[in-house]
Design a protein around this motif. Sequence first.
Motif, PDB file in Angstrom:
ATOM      1  N   SER A 273      76.454 -18.118 -59.115  1.00 43.53           N
ATOM      2  CA  SER A 273      77.339 -19.215 -59.512  1.00 43.53           C
ATOM      3  C   SER A 273      76.663 -20.116 -60.544  1.00 43.53           C
ATOM      4  N   SER A 274      75.393 -20.419 -60.336  1.00 52.02           N
ATOM      5  CA  SER A 274      74.685 -21.277 -61.295  1.00 52.02           C
ATOM      6  C   SER A 274      74.537 -20.582 -62.646  1.00 52.02           C
ATOM      7  N   LEU A 275      74.278 -19.281 -62.626  1.00 45.78           N
ATOM      8  CA  LEU A 275      74.143 -18.543 -63.885  1.00 45.78           C
ATOM      9  C   LEU A 275      75.472 -18.484 -64.625  1.00 45.78           C
ATOM     10  N   ALA A 276      76.581 -18.364 -63.877  1.00 47.23           N
ATOM     11  CA  ALA A 276      77.898 -18.345 -64.502  1.00 47.23           C
ATOM     12  C   ALA A 276      78.195 -19.661 -65.211  1.00 47.23           C
ATOM     13  N   ASP A 277      77.598 -20.742 -64.722  1.00 49.04           N
ATOM     14  CA  ASP A 277      77.774 -22.060 -65.343  1.00 49.04           C
ATOM     15  C   ASP A 277      76.692 -22.351 -66.390  1.00 49.04           C
ATOM     16  N   ASP A 278      75.905 -21.312 -66.721  1.00 54.21           N
ATOM     17  CA  ASP A 278      74.814 -21.464 -67.699  1.00 54.21           C
ATOM     18  C   ASP A 278      73.816 -22.535 -67.280  1.00 54.21           C
ATOM     19  N   GLU A 279      73.583 -22.607 -65.979  1.00 65.44           N
ATOM     20  CA  GLU A 279      72.557 -23.503 -65.449  1.00 65.44           C
ATOM     21  C   GLU A 279      71.382 -22.655 -64.961  1.00 65.44           C
ATOM     22  N   GLY A 281      68.251 -23.970 -63.746  1.00 65.10           N
ATOM     23  CA  GLY A 281      67.286 -24.619 -62.856  1.00 65.10           C
ATOM     24  C   GLY A 281      67.088 -23.841 -61.565  1.00 65.10           C
ATOM     25  N   LEU A 282      68.184 -23.328 -60.985  1.00 66.25           N
ATOM     26  CA  LEU A 282      68.064 -22.572 -59.737  1.00 66.25           C
ATOM     27  C   LEU A 282      67.370 -21.238 -59.980  1.00 66.25           C
ATOM     28  N   LEU A 283      67.554 -20.660 -61.163  1.00 69.13           N
ATOM     29  CA  LEU A 283      66.869 -19.407 -61.489  1.00 69.13           C
ATOM     30  C   LEU A 283      65.359 -19.627 -61.511  1.00 69.13           C
ATOM     31  N   GLU A 284      64.911 -20.689 -62.176  1.00 68.47           N
ATOM     32  CA  GLU A 284      63.470 -20.949 -62.258  1.00 68.47           C
ATOM     33  C   GLU A 284      62.889 -21.256 -60.880  1.00 68.47           C
ATOM     34  N   ALA A 285      63.561 -22.124 -60.127  1.00 71.43           N
ATOM     35  CA  ALA A 285      63.090 -22.418 -58.775  1.00 71.43           C
ATOM     36  C   ALA A 285      63.179 -21.182 -57.894  1.00 71.43           C
ATOM     37  N   GLY A 286      64.231 -20.389 -58.113  1.00 71.64           N
ATOM     38  CA  GLY A 286      64.444 -19.198 -57.299  1.00 71.64           C
ATOM     39  C   GLY A 286      63.365 -18.155 -57.474  1.00 71.64           C
ATOM     40  N   VAL A 287      62.908 -17.950 -58.696  1.00 74.93           N
ATOM     41  CA  VAL A 287      61.829 -16.986 -58.922  1.00 74.93           C
ATOM     42  C   VAL A 287      60.561 -17.453 -58.215  1.00 74.93           C
ATOM     43  N   GLU A 288      60.299 -18.756 -58.231  1.00 72.18           N
ATOM     44  CA  GLU A 288      59.128 -19.266 -57.507  1.00 72.18           C
ATOM     45  C   GLU A 288      59.275 -19.013 -56.002  1.00 72.18           C
ATOM     46  N   GLU A 289      60.494 -19.181 -55.472  1.00 73.21           N
ATOM     47  CA  GLU A 289      60.707 -18.934 -54.052  1.00 73.21           C
ATOM     48  C   GLU A 289      60.579 -17.449 -53.714  1.00 73.21           C
ATOM     49  N   LEU A 290      61.031 -16.582 -54.603  1.00 76.65           N
ATOM     50  CA  LEU A 290      60.873 -15.144 -54.379  1.00 76.65           C
ATOM     51  C   LEU A 290      59.393 -14.759 -54.401  1.00 76.65           C
ATOM     52  N   LEU A 291      58.615 -15.414 -55.253  1.00 76.67           N
ATOM     53  CA  LEU A 291      57.178 -15.173 -55.276  1.00 76.67           C
ATOM     54  C   LEU A 291      56.525 -15.609 -53.972  1.00 76.67           C
ATOM     55  N   ARG A 292      57.026 -16.695 -53.397  1.00 75.77           N
ATOM     56  CA  ARG A 292      56.481 -17.164 -52.116  1.00 75.77           C
ATOM     57  C   ARG A 292      56.955 -16.296 -50.954  1.00 75.77           C
ATOM     58  N   PHE A 293      58.232 -15.980 -50.936  1.00 72.04           N
ATOM     59  CA  PHE A 293      58.869 -15.352 -49.781  1.00 72.04           C
ATOM     60  C   PHE A 293      58.410 -13.905 -49.571  1.00 72.04           C
ATOM     61  N   LEU A 369      58.622 -14.693 -67.040  1.00 77.56           N
ATOM     62  CA  LEU A 369      59.650 -14.427 -68.054  1.00 77.56           C
ATOM     63  C   LEU A 369      60.383 -13.129 -67.733  1.00 77.56           C
ATOM     64  N   GLU A 370      59.632 -12.074 -67.432  1.00 75.47           N
ATOM     65  CA  GLU A 370      60.252 -10.787 -67.141  1.00 75.47           C
ATOM     66  C   GLU A 370      61.070 -10.846 -65.852  1.00 75.47           C
ATOM     67  N   GLY A 371      60.541 -11.520 -64.823  1.00 75.82           N
ATOM     68  CA  GLY A 371      61.262 -11.637 -63.564  1.00 75.82           C
ATOM     69  C   GLY A 371      62.566 -12.393 -63.722  1.00 75.82           C
ATOM     70  N   ARG A 372      62.529 -13.536 -64.410  1.00 72.69           N
ATOM     71  CA  ARG A 372      63.750 -14.315 -64.629  1.00 72.69           C
ATOM     72  C   ARG A 372      64.781 -13.518 -65.417  1.00 72.69           C
ATOM     73  N   THR A 373      64.320 -12.878 -66.489  1.00 69.77           N
ATOM     74  CA  THR A 373      65.242 -12.131 -67.353  1.00 69.77           C
ATOM     75  C   THR A 373      65.860 -10.960 -66.603  1.00 69.77           C
ATOM     76  N   ALA A 374      65.035 -10.207 -65.894  1.00 72.01           N
ATOM     77  CA  ALA A 374      65.519  -9.015 -65.197  1.00 72.01           C
ATOM     78  C   ALA A 374      66.534  -9.373 -64.121  1.00 72.01           C
ATOM     79  N   LEU A 375      66.211 -10.339 -63.276  1.00 69.98           N
ATOM     80  CA  LEU A 375      67.094 -10.665 -62.157  1.00 69.98           C
ATOM     81  C   LEU A 375      68.373 -11.346 -62.634  1.00 69.98           C
ATOM     82  N   ALA A 376      68.267 -12.245 -63.601  1.00 63.00           N
ATOM     83  CA  ALA A 376      69.465 -12.911 -64.114  1.00 63.00           C
ATOM     84  C   ALA A 376      70.408 -11.910 -64.775  1.00 63.00           C
ATOM     85  N   THR A 377      69.858 -10.979 -65.543  1.00 67.65           N
ATOM     86  CA  THR A 377      70.703 -10.008 -66.244  1.00 67.65           C
ATOM     87  C   THR A 377      71.360  -9.045 -65.263  1.00 67.65           C
TER      88      THR A 377
END
Length: 417
Positions: A273-279, A281-293, A369-377
């Motif tokens: 939903s956030s990506l559909a709105d061209d936002e 912030g959740l993608l950047e925070a989300g990749v950090e959470e995936l790295l932790r989780f 960069l690669e993680g954000r791009t790959a998952l968002a796309t």
Amino acid sequence: MHDKNADSPVPALFSWEFAADPYPAYAWLREHAPVRRTELPSGIEAWLVTRYADARQALADGRLSKNPVHHADDAQGKSKTGIPGERSAGLMTHLLNIDPPDHTRLRRLVSKAFTPRRIAEFAPRVQELTDDLIDAFAARGSADLIHEFAFPLPIYAICDLLGVPREDQDGLRDWAGMMIRHGGGPRGGVARAVKKIRGYLAELIHRKRRGDGDDLISDLIRASDHGEHLTEEEVVAMCFVLLFAGFETTINLIGNGAHALLRHPEQRAALQSSLADDEYGLLEAGVEELLRFDGPVEMATWRYATQALEIGGVAIAEGDPVLVVLAAADRDPERFADPDALDLSRSDNQHLGYGHGIHYCIGAPLARLEGRTALATLLRRLPDLRLAAEPEELRWRGGLIMRGLRTLPVEFTPRQK
């Protein structure tokens, strides 16, 4: 000794069942034996550090060397620690194996070539590679996200960044595949791949010395500080470790991240939903959470005590190997609220996924960069992506340092380019 309950049964470590879900065993270790001497599958005994506070301290402790000459079992140069085959291939002088002042000099020189600006300028190429890989399977309606996406993307990306000619990249991809396939098994398969990669890189670097290329290898060759350059051996070793560390960690970031999102539909829906709105912030925070989780690196690379010391109140003898378990530290309830829950909006997420201190991963900006791009796309182009196997049917690669899936079969509505 920190062990609170010596009579409590120690959970099985390093089995296939453990590989599928190591987190309950790590929770036991954090509670009962947060610094524990353990026999590894190789037969080596090492200390496992599992609490966040101890892990963060150990990662920055100068008494814990990265150089395997400090390992008590290294007298004959036959240590089974480190990357298989790197010693015989003459690849020891890289950032994962050295300490200050050599580490300080080498990292300073490498940083002159591996700049934030270079990574930012590389973003369009990462997007192009990502779209090309998805194009190859989008119309089919099914794919293995490891072999068809998470594996080739970082290989081709780091090859482009280093300046490996396109006609040579599939060969490097094959050798890298050998390292992945044998990562948890016979060391000989990995050692053969290491030797082939080392030979190729040495020849490529020799060729690039005669030119003025605009790529990372050429910049490493030219990098200097007060007239001091990287030696031939250092350039080869540095290119090797950028290739080795740069592809496997990112394969696992993308694979583990996609797997976690597929298993947590509410979190994934919020991100879509956030990506559909061209936002973003959740993608950047989300990749950090995936790295932790469920991060790509289960344990930090080897460290060796250069003198007797204590970690978490436990005595470590000089020469003992120490493995900081990042996967355990990043789920420590003393540091993270509800640590076993995936929360893409988690704030104050100072995970240890890429280390801490002077050995913090120099390639982390590229991996992010690669993680954000790959998952968002993936989420944009294949919005109904779903697992094509039961979660318990998935198999994880055996091994010690890295954590990643062997395969990740998915299905989705077929789509044209």
